[in-house]
Enzyme design. Structure first.
Site, PDB file in Angstrom:
ATOM      1  N   ASP A  63       0.834  -1.200   0.000  1.00 62.41           N
ATOM      2  CA  ASP A  63       0.000   0.000   0.000  1.00 62.41           C
ATOM      3  C   ASP A  63       0.871   1.253   0.000  1.00 62.41           C
ATOM      4  OD1 ASP A  63      -2.498  -1.334  -0.018  1.00 62.41           O
ATOM      5  OD2 ASP A  63      -2.345  -1.715   2.122  1.00 62.41           O
ATOM      6  N   LYS A  78       0.108  -8.025  -2.870  1.00 66.95           N
ATOM      7  CA  LYS A  78      -1.163  -7.419  -3.276  1.00 66.95           C
ATOM      8  C   LYS A  78      -0.876  -6.011  -3.794  1.00 66.95           C
ATOM      9  CE  LYS A  78      -4.483  -5.588  -0.493  1.00 66.95           C
ATOM     10  NZ  LYS A  78      -5.431  -4.537  -0.885  1.00 66.95           N
ATOM     11  N   ASP A 131      -5.717  -6.171  -6.797  1.00 70.02           N
ATOM     12  CA  ASP A 131      -6.972  -5.884  -6.095  1.00 70.02           C
ATOM     13  C   ASP A 131      -7.578  -4.574  -6.605  1.00 70.02           C
ATOM     14  OD1 ASP A 131      -9.034  -5.962  -4.262  1.00 70.02           O
ATOM     15  OD2 ASP A 131      -7.815  -5.191  -2.604  1.00 70.02           O
ATOM     16  N   LYS A 147     -10.951  -4.480  -7.582  1.00 69.77           N
ATOM     17  CA  LYS A 147     -12.393  -4.564  -7.260  1.00 69.77           C
ATOM     18  C   LYS A 147     -13.269  -4.104  -8.419  1.00 69.77           C
ATOM     19  CE  LYS A 147     -11.850  -4.201  -2.259  1.00 69.77           C
ATOM     20  NZ  LYS A 147     -10.403  -3.990  -2.152  1.00 69.77           N
ATOM     21  N   ASP A 169     -18.721  -3.115 -12.986  1.00 70.70           N
ATOM     22  CA  ASP A 169     -19.229  -2.324 -14.112  1.00 70.70           C
ATOM     23  C   ASP A 169     -20.174  -3.233 -14.890  1.00 70.70           C
ATOM     24  OD1 ASP A 169     -19.433  -0.430 -16.296  1.00 70.70           O
ATOM     25  OD2 ASP A 169     -17.465   0.341 -15.715  1.00 70.70           O
ATOM     26  N   THR A 227     -15.909  -4.277   4.483  1.00 64.34           N
ATOM     27  CA  THR A 227     -15.967  -4.290   5.953  1.00 64.34           C
ATOM     28  C   THR A 227     -16.101  -2.877   6.521  1.00 64.34           C
ATOM     29  OG1 THR A 227     -13.588  -4.525   5.883  1.00 64.34           O
ATOM     30  CG2 THR A 227     -14.834  -6.487   6.438  1.00 64.34           C
ATOM     31  N   GLY A 256      -0.415  -6.493   5.590  1.00 67.25           N
ATOM     32  CA  GLY A 256       0.240  -5.266   5.146  1.00 67.25           C
ATOM     33  C   GLY A 256       1.247  -4.787   6.153  1.00 67.25           C
ATOM     34  N   ARG A 257       0.826  -3.779   6.944  1.00 65.54           N
ATOM     35  CA  ARG A 257       1.761  -3.064   7.819  1.00 65.54           C
ATOM     36  C   ARG A 257       2.551  -3.909   8.810  1.00 65.54           C
ATOM     37  NH1 ARG A 257      -2.936   1.031   9.058  1.00 65.54           N
ATOM     38  NH2 ARG A 257      -4.004  -0.939   8.593  1.00 65.54           N
TER      39      ARG A 257
HETATM   40  O1  C5P Z   1      -1.792  -3.013   6.718  1.00 69.48           O
HETATM   41  P1  C5P Z   1      -2.915  -4.005   6.802  1.00 69.48           P
HETATM   42  O2  C5P Z   1      -2.463  -5.395   7.185  1.00 69.48           O
HETATM   43  O3  C5P Z   1      -4.057  -3.518   7.650  1.00 69.48           O
HETATM   44  O4  C5P Z   1      -3.415  -4.094   5.292  1.00 69.48           O
HETATM   45  C1  C5P Z   1      -4.493  -4.862   4.923  1.00 69.48           C
HETATM   46  C2  C5P Z   1      -4.769  -4.738   3.465  1.00 69.48           C
HETATM   47  O5  C5P Z   1      -5.980  -5.448   3.190  1.00 69.48           O
HETATM   48  C3  C5P Z   1      -5.000  -3.320   2.975  1.00 69.48           C
HETATM   49  O6  C5P Z   1      -4.529  -3.251   1.622  1.00 69.48           O
HETATM   50  C4  C5P Z   1      -6.493  -3.154   3.059  1.00 69.48           C
HETATM   51  O7  C5P Z   1      -6.995  -2.233   2.131  1.00 69.48           O
HETATM   52  C5  C5P Z   1      -6.960  -4.554   2.697  1.00 69.48           C
HETATM   53  N1  C5P Z   1      -8.295  -4.918   3.213  1.00 69.48           N
HETATM   54  C6  C5P Z   1      -8.629  -4.877   4.560  1.00 69.48           C
HETATM   55  N2  C5P Z   1      -9.862  -5.244   4.978  1.00 69.48           N
HETATM   56  C7  C5P Z   1     -10.768  -5.640   4.097  1.00 69.48           C
HETATM   57  C8  C5P Z   1     -10.453  -5.710   2.741  1.00 69.48           C
HETATM   58  C9  C5P Z   1      -9.196  -5.333   2.331  1.00 69.48           C
HETATM   59  O8  C5P Z   1      -7.803  -4.523   5.379  1.00 69.48           O
HETATM   60  N3  C5P Z   1     -11.936  -6.030   4.531  1.00 69.48           N
END
Ligand code: C5P
Length: 238
Positions: free
Chosen positions: A14, A36, A62, A64, A67, A126, A217-218
């Protein structure tokens, strides 16, 4: 779906900085299943991002898609020709839209001599609460809408779904053979500063609940040593 612990993890890149994304991918090559790429990185760097990061693992693109079926089919075909492993469509686009995406992705991958990417359906974001769902006009409650949309994804024969760890049991019932890609993962080891995720699960709990693949992610990208953090996640899974 049986997957080795270190192949289950897709790291969310991200960022809009492709140099940073590549340096992370380089550090993580071989320690995770893939990466991702979302709208932020894709919006800035487009297919260069996909091509660059593909050198280090599988790509979960990703975007999404949502259309009319013909337009989504075209987009899915373009995505499949890039050689990505997974991509997302909104289940609320309906069965015809999802089915066209699956078919077009398969056709384009065959024509390009690549493996067909798996289409993963997104059910209810979510971020939506019951009020927002009602305002949109989707009949709820959220959990019921998730199950209903998972059933549509099954009918369209997508490869699976993106869902939160808390939804796994419900969507499994609606779509038994689905590959489940689960974000909102927080390793037992280590924390993320200023975390905005609230409905989280540890990697082990998510897999025990039935997750096939995890989006992290983080906890990995912001770690001092991303590779060590990825290894720690894999260790929690094995
Ligand atoms: O940094 P983190 O682990 O929170 O990143 C989670 C990733 O998953 C982000 O790219 C976020 O947009 C995505 N995501 C999420 N929850 C969802 C769908 C996608 O955190 N329900």
């Amino acid at each position: 779906m049986s997957v080795a612990p270190d192949r289950r993890v897709f790291v969310a890149l991200d960022t809009d900085d492709l140099g940073h994304a590549e340096s992370l991918a380089q550090k993580l090559e071989g320690a995770v299943g893939g990466f991702k790429i979302g709208l932020q990185l894709f919006g800035r760097h487009g297919i260069d991002a996909v091509r660059t990061i593909s050198a280090y693992g599988e790509i979960f693109l990703d975007l999404k898609l949502h259309d009319i079926p013909n337009t989504v089919a075209g987009a899915a075909g373009s995505i499949a020709a890039l050689g990505v492993r997974w991509f997302t469509v909104h289940a609320s686009g309906g069965v015809r839209m999802m089915r066209r995406a699956v078919e077009a992705a398969g056709d384009a991958a065959r024509a390009a001599g690549k493996q067909a990417p798996g289409a993963l359906a997104v059910t209810v974001l979510t971020s939506h609460d019951e009020d927002e769902l009602a305002a949109i006009g989707l009949s709820g409650p959220c959990r019921q809408a998730v199950v209903r949309l998972a059933g549509l994804a099954r009918e369209a024969q997508t490869a699976g779904l993106v869902c939160s760890a808390l939804e796994i049991a419900a969507v499994r019932e609606a779509f038994p053979g689905a590959t489940l890609m689960v974000p909102g993962i927080r390793p037992a080891s280590g924390t993320v500063g200023n975390d905005d995720q609230s409905r989280v699960a540890t990697p082990a709990d998510a897999v025990r609940a039935g997750a096939d693949l995890l989006v992290v992610g983080r906890p990995i990208t912001r770690a001092d040593d991303p590779r060590a953090a990825a290894r720690a996640v894999a260790d929690e899974l094995s």
